[in-house]
Structure formats: structure tokens, C-alpha cells
Design an enzyme around this catalytic site. Sequence first.
Site, PDB file in Angstrom:
ATOM      1  N   TYR A  11       0.824  -1.216   0.000  1.00 15.65           N
ATOM      2  CA  TYR A  11       0.000   0.000   0.000  1.00 15.65           C
ATOM      3  C   TYR A  11       0.861   1.270   0.000  1.00 15.65           C
ATOM      4  O   TYR A  11       0.793   2.097  -0.915  1.00 15.65           O
ATOM      5  CB  TYR A  11      -0.933  -0.046   1.204  1.00 15.65           C
ATOM      6  CG  TYR A  11      -1.792   1.175   1.427  1.00 15.65           C
ATOM      7  CD1 TYR A  11      -2.437   1.804   0.364  1.00 15.65           C
ATOM      8  CD2 TYR A  11      -1.980   1.686   2.707  1.00 15.65           C
ATOM      9  CE1 TYR A  11      -3.240   2.916   0.571  1.00 15.65           C
ATOM     10  CE2 TYR A  11      -2.784   2.784   2.927  1.00 15.65           C
ATOM     11  CZ  TYR A  11      -3.409   3.405   1.861  1.00 15.65           C
ATOM     12  OH  TYR A  11      -4.203   4.497   2.074  1.00 15.65           O
ATOM     13  N   ASN A  32       7.696 -10.088  -1.371  1.00 13.76           N
ATOM     14  CA  ASN A  32       7.305 -11.509  -1.389  1.00 13.76           C
ATOM     15  C   ASN A  32       5.824 -11.696  -1.698  1.00 13.76           C
ATOM     16  O   ASN A  32       5.325 -12.829  -1.735  1.00 13.76           O
ATOM     17  CB  ASN A  32       7.677 -12.190  -0.068  1.00 13.76           C
ATOM     18  CG  ASN A  32       6.897 -11.671   1.126  1.00 13.76           C
ATOM     19  OD1 ASN A  32       5.977 -10.857   0.997  1.00 13.76           O
ATOM     20  ND2 ASN A  32       7.262 -12.142   2.311  1.00 13.76           N
ATOM     21  N   LEU A  33       5.113 -10.579  -1.915  1.00 15.84           N
ATOM     22  CA  LEU A  33       3.695 -10.585  -2.318  1.00 15.84           C
ATOM     23  C   LEU A  33       2.793 -11.252  -1.282  1.00 15.84           C
ATOM     24  O   LEU A  33       1.708 -11.727  -1.609  1.00 15.84           O
ATOM     25  CB  LEU A  33       3.521 -11.271  -3.684  1.00 15.84           C
ATOM     26  CG  LEU A  33       4.378 -10.709  -4.826  1.00 15.84           C
ATOM     27  CD1 LEU A  33       4.135 -11.494  -6.116  1.00 15.84           C
ATOM     28  CD2 LEU A  33       4.101  -9.224  -5.036  1.00 15.84           C
ATOM     29  N   ASP A  58      12.071 -12.663  -0.791  1.00 18.14           N
ATOM     30  CA  ASP A  58      11.932 -12.319   0.620  1.00 18.14           C
ATOM     31  C   ASP A  58      13.153 -11.557   1.108  1.00 18.14           C
ATOM     32  O   ASP A  58      14.288 -11.884   0.745  1.00 18.14           O
ATOM     33  CB  ASP A  58      11.750 -13.597   1.447  1.00 18.14           C
ATOM     34  CG  ASP A  58      11.166 -13.308   2.809  1.00 18.14           C
ATOM     35  OD1 ASP A  58      11.911 -12.822   3.686  1.00 18.14           O
ATOM     36  OD2 ASP A  58       9.967 -13.563   3.010  1.00 18.14           O
ATOM     37  N   PHE A  80       9.941  -0.809   3.404  1.00 18.89           N
ATOM     38  CA  PHE A  80       8.524  -0.893   3.736  1.00 18.89           C
ATOM     39  C   PHE A  80       8.100  -2.301   4.142  1.00 18.89           C
ATOM     40  O   PHE A  80       7.014  -2.470   4.697  1.00 18.89           O
ATOM     41  CB  PHE A  80       7.670  -0.481   2.526  1.00 18.89           C
ATOM     42  CG  PHE A  80       7.888   0.919   2.054  1.00 18.89           C
ATOM     43  CD1 PHE A  80       7.252   1.982   2.679  1.00 18.89           C
ATOM     44  CD2 PHE A  80       8.719   1.179   0.980  1.00 18.89           C
ATOM     45  CE1 PHE A  80       7.446   3.281   2.234  1.00 18.89           C
ATOM     46  CE2 PHE A  80       8.918   2.470   0.522  1.00 18.89           C
ATOM     47  CZ  PHE A  80       8.284   3.526   1.151  1.00 18.89           C
ATOM     48  N   SER A 124       6.639   3.348  12.941  1.00 23.89           N
ATOM     49  CA  SER A 124       5.241   3.474  13.336  1.00 23.89           C
ATOM     50  C   SER A 124       5.109   4.245  14.635  1.00 23.89           C
ATOM     51  O   SER A 124       5.993   4.189  15.506  1.00 23.89           O
ATOM     52  CB  SER A 124       4.653   2.071  13.525  1.00 23.89           C
ATOM     53  OG  SER A 124       3.401   2.116  14.170  1.00 23.89           O
ATOM     54  N   TYR A 148       3.893  -6.057  17.380  1.00 24.75           N
ATOM     55  CA  TYR A 148       4.124  -5.254  16.180  1.00 24.75           C
ATOM     56  C   TYR A 148       4.927  -4.011  16.521  1.00 24.75           C
ATOM     57  O   TYR A 148       5.958  -3.719  15.904  1.00 24.75           O
ATOM     58  CB  TYR A 148       2.801  -4.866  15.533  1.00 24.75           C
ATOM     59  CG  TYR A 148       2.930  -3.745  14.531  1.00 24.75           C
ATOM     60  CD1 TYR A 148       3.636  -3.925  13.344  1.00 24.75           C
ATOM     61  CD2 TYR A 148       2.363  -2.489  14.785  1.00 24.75           C
ATOM     62  CE1 TYR A 148       3.770  -2.886  12.428  1.00 24.75           C
ATOM     63  CE2 TYR A 148       2.495  -1.455  13.876  1.00 24.75           C
ATOM     64  CZ  TYR A 148       3.197  -1.653  12.701  1.00 24.75           C
ATOM     65  OH  TYR A 148       3.336  -0.625  11.806  1.00 24.75           O
ATOM     66  N   LYS A 152       8.996  -2.849  15.596  1.00 24.85           N
ATOM     67  CA  LYS A 152       9.418  -1.575  15.016  1.00 24.85           C
ATOM     68  C   LYS A 152      10.425  -0.871  15.929  1.00 24.85           C
ATOM     69  O   LYS A 152      11.413  -0.285  15.457  1.00 24.85           O
ATOM     70  CB  LYS A 152       8.209  -0.670  14.781  1.00 24.85           C
ATOM     71  CG  LYS A 152       7.250  -1.164  13.714  1.00 24.85           C
ATOM     72  CD  LYS A 152       7.864  -1.112  12.325  1.00 24.85           C
ATOM     73  CE  LYS A 152       6.840  -1.402  11.244  1.00 24.85           C
ATOM     74  NZ  LYS A 152       7.410  -1.363   9.883  1.00 24.85           N
ATOM     75  N   ASN A 198      -6.981  -2.899   9.081  1.00 25.17           N
ATOM     76  CA  ASN A 198      -7.046  -1.471   9.365  1.00 25.17           C
ATOM     77  C   ASN A 198      -8.467  -0.944   9.175  1.00 25.17           C
ATOM     78  O   ASN A 198      -9.260  -1.510   8.421  1.00 25.17           O
ATOM     79  CB  ASN A 198      -6.071  -0.712   8.457  1.00 25.17           C
ATOM     80  CG  ASN A 198      -4.629  -1.082   8.748  1.00 25.17           C
ATOM     81  OD1 ASN A 198      -4.260  -1.360   9.883  1.00 25.17           O
ATOM     82  ND2 ASN A 198      -3.811  -1.111   7.706  1.00 25.17           N
ATOM     83  N   ARG A 230      -7.361   8.520  16.437  1.00 23.81           N
ATOM     84  CA  ARG A 230      -6.099   8.353  15.722  1.00 23.81           C
ATOM     85  C   ARG A 230      -5.885   9.529  14.770  1.00 23.81           C
ATOM     86  O   ARG A 230      -6.806  10.228  14.378  1.00 23.81           O
ATOM     87  CB  ARG A 230      -6.093   7.044  14.913  1.00 23.81           C
ATOM     88  CG  ARG A 230      -6.233   5.784  15.749  1.00 23.81           C
ATOM     89  CD  ARG A 230      -5.012   5.517  16.609  1.00 23.81           C
ATOM     90  NE  ARG A 230      -5.141   4.273  17.366  1.00 23.81           N
ATOM     91  CZ  ARG A 230      -5.659   4.170  18.572  1.00 23.81           C
ATOM     92  NH1 ARG A 230      -6.145   5.261  19.182  1.00 23.81           N
ATOM     93  NH2 ARG A 230      -5.704   3.001  19.187  1.00 23.81           N
ATOM     94  N   GLY A 293      -3.580  -4.265  23.534  1.00 28.31           N
ATOM     95  CA  GLY A 293      -2.517  -3.488  22.894  1.00 28.31           C
ATOM     96  C   GLY A 293      -2.959  -2.175  22.297  1.00 28.31           C
ATOM     97  O   GLY A 293      -2.121  -1.356  21.922  1.00 28.31           O
TER      98      GLY A 293
END
Length: 335
Positions: A11, A32-33, A58, A80, A124, A148, A152, A198, A230, A293
Site C-alpha cells: 500500500y 514476497n507478495l 523475501d 517498507f 510506526s 508489532y 518496530k 485497518n 487516531r 494493545g
Amino acid sequence: MNVLLTGGTGYIGSHAAVCLLQAGHNIAIIDNLSNSQELVAGRIENITQKKAPLIVGDICDTNLLIQTIQEHRIDAIMHFAGLKAVGESNAIPISYYINNVQGTLSILNAMDQTGVSTMVFSSSATVYGEPQYLPIDEHHPTSATNPYGRSKLHIEEILSDVAKSDKKWSFICLRYFNPVGAHHSMQLGEQPNGVPNNLMPYIAQVAHGIRAQLSIFGNDYLTTDGTGVRDYIHVMDLAEGHLCALDYAHQHPGWHAINLGTGTGHSVLEMVTAFASASGMEIPYQFEPRRSGDVASCYAKTDKANKLLQWSAKRSLESMCTSTWAWQTGEFSQK
């Protein structure tokens, strides 16, 4: 400049690819799609009329990275590639640490062996954990509340250590808030495989009748309407921020953490209302218990990006919603 985009058919990566090509840079993409499609590279080429070579592979394959960097004479990396869902990270933390942390170590190894020393990293706002004050600036303490976010944060710390080891290294960690929206061509947008993790793509699929209703996780937060708040930023503003960051990194070695957001928070219910207005469709929803979280409110202070990168978000919440709806109902999102 020749730039390698890891996760470049995803994205955010795909929108950044368009910005880079239109600014005169050359790119190569490795992906790696796992959460994107090969045809995205062709769409990038359609928009820009420039080549966007795709290597399907990968980032944990260091030898492939070295080969790609050498073949395309890469000068800098935009990183990314990463798993990115808070809820999923609580369920499969090992996968998150392997893909995100181990994958980044593989990239650093390849960079070190090929003499590439510049990286713009997709970080993030989750690295801030539970906000101690708002808006959040880059001096806010870091303390992630989920795997997650911790992945990061670990990567940021690794990059900081590497930067201290030699003055040649240049790393910019862009701390995203919540990217939404789509490219104005409607050839690029957020198209997750399976159930969206999301908010915005889920709302769009509910409005389009693909899903019956939206689940809102928590309506008892200390916010104006009880739902989470947010900082939502248009993906093209975000992509343009990467272009500015690349220019800055080229001139300023070292380690830098910079927020990319709008500085304004919107609640989940406000997003539902805004999207309903933009689409003209009803958005059924139901409240569910809070997710582990998640935090109540999170929005950015963007003074550092304004000053160092000469960047600020320009696109409105209405633009975020209308472009998402146009993408969702357009021909390219159906493929």
C-alpha cells in the site's frame, strides 16, 4: 538516485514508488507478495510511464538482496516490507519478529556488504506505546504495547546502534500515524489480502456491501465519544514525506526519528460519519470489547518534519474518504 523499495508493491510502498519515479529517481522493488499483488508494479509503470522492475523474493534472503543491490546499482533503501497488524501480532509474535526484525538485519547485512549506507525506514507511532501526553513529539518516551510495535522499536534501536558505529550510515525512521486514502488515478489503493486489519479499508468494504458491518473495538475510552482516536494521514502526503526524507538522509548522516501525521485526531465514530458522508452509504457497526494493545488516543506533533524535511500534510479528511471510496468502487480494486 537508484532506490530499492522493500515491500514496494504494498500500500504505502507503491505510492512512494510513484513519487520517486515522478521526481526523477530510478527504482527497483523487492516483495514476497504476502500482502500485495504482482500487477501493482505494472500499475506503477502505467501511472509514471517509467520502469518499476519487480523482484519477487523475501528480504530474509540476504544473497538475493545483495544480487539485487548490485544489479540495479542501488544507492539507498526504502524499507517498507513488514507485517503490520496489531491484533495479529499478539497472535503470531514469532512471525512478526522473524519478518520484521530478522528481515531488517538481513537488509543491513546486504547494505554493509555492498557499500549502501542510506535507509528510510517505515516505522510506526506504535513505538510510543500508551501516550503520556498529546500531541506526541519525537521526544516522547518509547514503550510499545504489542509485538508489532516492539518489532518496530527493536529495529529503530538496531539502526541507532549501527549509525553510532560509523559516520557513513544515514537512517531516517519515519514514524507513521494512520495512512488512508488512494492515488488520484484510482490505480493504487489499499487492497489487503483477506479480512482488512485497518479501519478505513474495512469501513469501505462495509459501505460496498462486501462485509455486513464494522466491529468497533471499545466504546469506553476516555475520548469525546468513547471510541479510539487516531491521526489519519492521506497516503500521498505520506509518500511525499518519504521523498523529502530521502533527500534529507542524503545530506545528513546519522540516525533520525521523525513523525509523519497531520497533528489532528479523529475518533472511529467520526471516521464512520465522514465516510458515510463521502460515499452516501450507510455504515452499520457494532461495539466489541477493547483489543489488547490498543491505546485510547494517538496523534502527532509534526514540527520536526515541517522544519527538517520542509514537509507537511496537505490533504483533507474528505479527500481521504472520497479517494478511498473511489478506489473501493473502481475497476482496479476489483482485480
